[in-house]
Design a protein around this motif. Structure first.
Motif, PDB file in Angstrom:
ATOM      1  N   ARG A 139       7.183   5.619  -2.019  1.00  0.00           N
ATOM      2  CA  ARG A 139       7.321   4.643  -0.908  1.00  0.00           C
ATOM      3  C   ARG A 139       8.320   3.548  -1.321  1.00  0.00           C
ATOM      4  NH1 ARG A 139       6.186   6.289   3.825  1.00  0.00           N
ATOM      5  NH2 ARG A 139       3.987   6.757   3.540  1.00  0.00           N
ATOM      6  N   VAL A 140       8.218   3.107  -2.569  1.00  0.00           N
ATOM      7  CA  VAL A 140       9.170   2.097  -3.063  1.00  0.00           C
ATOM      8  C   VAL A 140      10.596   2.653  -2.986  1.00  0.00           C
ATOM      9  CG1 VAL A 140       9.937   0.839  -5.122  1.00  0.00           C
ATOM     10  CG2 VAL A 140       7.500   0.938  -4.572  1.00  0.00           C
ATOM     11  N   ALA A 141      10.757   3.895  -3.430  1.00  0.00           N
ATOM     12  CA  ALA A 141      12.092   4.530  -3.416  1.00  0.00           C
ATOM     13  C   ALA A 141      12.599   4.656  -1.983  1.00  0.00           C
ATOM     14  CB  ALA A 141      12.021   5.900  -4.076  1.00  0.00           C
ATOM     15  N   GLN A 142      11.700   5.012  -1.071  1.00  0.00           N
ATOM     16  CA  GLN A 142      12.102   5.154   0.339  1.00  0.00           C
ATOM     17  C   GLN A 142      12.656   3.847   0.888  1.00  0.00           C
ATOM     18  OE1 GLN A 142       8.791   5.992   2.957  1.00  0.00           O
ATOM     19  NE2 GLN A 142      10.100   6.282   4.760  1.00  0.00           N
ATOM     20  N   ILE A 143      11.984   2.745   0.518  1.00  0.00           N
ATOM     21  CA  ILE A 143      12.407   1.430   1.025  1.00  0.00           C
ATOM     22  C   ILE A 143      13.682   0.973   0.341  1.00  0.00           C
ATOM     23  CG2 ILE A 143      11.790  -1.027   1.130  1.00  0.00           C
ATOM     24  CD1 ILE A 143       8.849  -0.111   1.453  1.00  0.00           C
ATOM     25  N   ILE A 144      13.675   1.009  -0.979  1.00  0.00           N
ATOM     26  CA  ILE A 144      14.827   0.462  -1.715  1.00  0.00           C
ATOM     27  C   ILE A 144      16.095   1.286  -1.465  1.00  0.00           C
ATOM     28  CG2 ILE A 144      15.735   0.129  -4.072  1.00  0.00           C
ATOM     29  CD1 ILE A 144      13.066  -1.114  -4.822  1.00  0.00           C
ATOM     30  N   ASN A 145      15.919   2.593  -1.295  1.00  0.00           N
ATOM     31  CA  ASN A 145      17.097   3.461  -1.044  1.00  0.00           C
ATOM     32  C   ASN A 145      17.347   3.706   0.433  1.00  0.00           C
ATOM     33  OD1 ASN A 145      17.466   3.811  -3.871  1.00  0.00           O
ATOM     34  ND2 ASN A 145      15.750   5.243  -3.872  1.00  0.00           N
ATOM     35  N   ARG A 146      16.543   3.015   1.302  1.00  0.00           N
ATOM     36  CA  ARG A 146      16.706   3.106   2.758  1.00  0.00           C
ATOM     37  C   ARG A 146      16.725   4.560   3.241  1.00  0.00           C
ATOM     38  NH1 ARG A 146      20.229  -2.007   4.860  1.00  0.00           N
ATOM     39  NH2 ARG A 146      19.086  -3.583   3.652  1.00  0.00           N
ATOM     40  N   LEU A 147      15.718   5.293   2.784  1.00  0.00           N
ATOM     41  CA  LEU A 147      15.600   6.705   3.182  1.00  0.00           C
ATOM     42  C   LEU A 147      14.886   6.803   4.527  1.00  0.00           C
ATOM     43  CD1 LEU A 147      14.561   8.090  -0.329  1.00  0.00           C
ATOM     44  CD2 LEU A 147      16.876   7.866   0.644  1.00  0.00           C
ATOM     45  N   GLU A 148      15.017   7.925   5.172  1.00  0.00           N
ATOM     46  CA  GLU A 148      14.461   8.189   6.500  1.00  0.00           C
ATOM     47  C   GLU A 148      13.123   7.458   6.742  1.00  0.00           C
ATOM     48  OE1 GLU A 148      15.240   9.494   9.293  1.00  0.00           O
ATOM     49  OE2 GLU A 148      13.204   9.348  10.096  1.00  0.00           O
ATOM     50  N   ARG A 201      10.642   1.444   9.285  1.00  0.00           N
ATOM     51  CA  ARG A 201       9.395   1.379  10.068  1.00  0.00           C
ATOM     52  C   ARG A 201       8.218   0.981   9.183  1.00  0.00           C
ATOM     53  NH1 ARG A 201      11.790   6.007  12.233  1.00  0.00           N
ATOM     54  NH2 ARG A 201      10.419   7.438  11.088  1.00  0.00           N
ATOM     55  N   LEU A 202       8.559   0.555   7.948  1.00  0.00           N
ATOM     56  CA  LEU A 202       7.503   0.168   7.001  1.00  0.00           C
ATOM     57  C   LEU A 202       7.450  -1.348   6.870  1.00  0.00           C
ATOM     58  CD1 LEU A 202       8.366   2.830   4.278  1.00  0.00           C
ATOM     59  CD2 LEU A 202       6.530   2.954   5.988  1.00  0.00           C
ATOM     60  N   PRO A 203       6.242  -1.921   6.980  1.00  0.00           N
ATOM     61  CA  PRO A 203       6.134  -3.378   6.885  1.00  0.00           C
ATOM     62  C   PRO A 203       6.737  -3.952   5.602  1.00  0.00           C
ATOM     63  CG  PRO A 203       4.107  -2.460   7.753  1.00  0.00           C
ATOM     64  CD  PRO A 203       4.962  -1.287   7.372  1.00  0.00           C
ATOM     65  N   GLY A 246       0.829  -1.196   0.000  1.00  0.00           N
ATOM     66  CA  GLY A 246       0.000   0.000   0.000  1.00  0.00           C
ATOM     67  C   GLY A 246       0.866   1.249   0.000  1.00  0.00           C
ATOM     68  N   GLU A 247       0.246   2.412  -0.264  1.00  0.00           N
ATOM     69  CA  GLU A 247       1.015   3.668  -0.288  1.00  0.00           C
ATOM     70  C   GLU A 247       1.610   3.992   1.081  1.00  0.00           C
ATOM     71  OE1 GLU A 247      -2.191   5.386  -3.409  1.00  0.00           O
ATOM     72  OE2 GLU A 247      -1.105   6.914  -2.269  1.00  0.00           O
ATOM     73  N   ASP A 248       1.044   3.377   2.116  1.00  0.00           N
ATOM     74  CA  ASP A 248       1.581   3.616   3.471  1.00  0.00           C
ATOM     75  C   ASP A 248       2.704   2.631   3.803  1.00  0.00           C
ATOM     76  OD1 ASP A 248      -0.968   1.833   5.451  1.00  0.00           O
ATOM     77  OD2 ASP A 248       0.210   1.273   3.677  1.00  0.00           O
TER      78      ASP A 248
END
Ligand code: 6PG
Length: 231
Positions: free
Chosen positions: A196-205, A209-211, A136-138
């Motif tokens: 959100r994908v970019a945040q996870i894959i690039n390990r951004l701030e 904390r995202l499932p 999801g977007e969250d």
């Protein structure tokens, strides 16, 4: 992938490849995800791969379900039935529906026992051959949301959950299944999910904390299926 259609084709080919790679004497455990994205994948498989797969070997489970009846438009089972299961020659006894209409606590236990009974263990844990997930977007995945991310660490295979906004009761696979799978495919196309994908894959701030960021199969393969159909 250039388009969601390419993504669906790739997923279907991956499914065939992994089924063919499973020992003949063993069932192939495919755990479906819910929501809308899988519809395109399911339709592609039903249309182009129906006769390529030996469905007698495939056992279908779900990674999560909304706590509604099987004919409810919210049901992940109904979505899979309409877009895939009604269009392929899979024996009904190979389809293991989460009973969304049942008491969530009791059904999470029942379904955990059912999964354990049908799924071959690997290093002491029941190992699904292919777990299909959406995001999801969250950053939620299956029905594990940021607010109840600790479900990832549960000792149970399935747990009751709840959507943080709608309060809709859910049942979800936990990390015990997701991170012991042989192959996990995170299908997350579309512009809305890209940040959100970019945040996870690039390990951004805040990424950890995202499932969806907790999906890390210990002895398996993790594949993100994304598309380029966005500016
Ligand atoms: C569900 C899903 C959920 C879904 C994501 C993405 O029951 O809703 O299992 O985890 O995969 O919410 O949903 P969309 O594919 O609709 O964007």
């Amino acid at each position: 992938m250039d388009s969601v259609d390419d993504l669906a084709e790739y997923f279907a080919s991956l499914l065939v490849f992994n089924i063919l790679g499973t020992p003949e004497n063993r069932s192939f455990i495919w755990m479906l995800s819910g929501g809308n994205t899988p519809k395109l994948v399911f339709r592609k498989i039903a249309a182009n791969f129906r006769d390529v797969i030996d469905w007698d070997r495939v056992k279908i489970f779900w990674g999560d379900e909304r706590c509604v009846g099987p004919d409810d438009d919210e049901s992940n089972y109904k979505m899979a039935r309409e877009n895939l299961l009604d269009h392929i020659p899979i024996p009904s006894f190979n389809i293991f529906r989460i009973r969304g209409e049942a008491n969530p606590v009791e059904e999470a236990v029942r379904y955990s026992q059912l999964f354990k009974r049908h799924v071959h263990p690997n290093q002491g844990f029941p190992q699904a051959d292919l777990v299909m997930l959406g995001m999801g977007e969250d950053g939620h995945t299956a029905s594990i949301f940021p607010a109840n991310i600790d479900l990832f660490k549960s000792d149970a295979l399935f747990e009751p959950s709840e959507h943080p906004e709608t309060r809709q009761k859910r049942i979800t696979a936990t990390g015990m299944i997701i991170n012991h799978a042989k192959v996990v495919v995170m299908v997350a196309p579309g512009e809305a999910k890209a940040p959100r994908v970019a945040q996870i894959i690039n390990r951004l701030e805040g990424w950890d904390r995202l499932p969806a960021a907790r999906v890390k199969p210990e002895n398996g393969e993790m594949i993100w299926l994304l598309d380029r159909e966005r500016p």
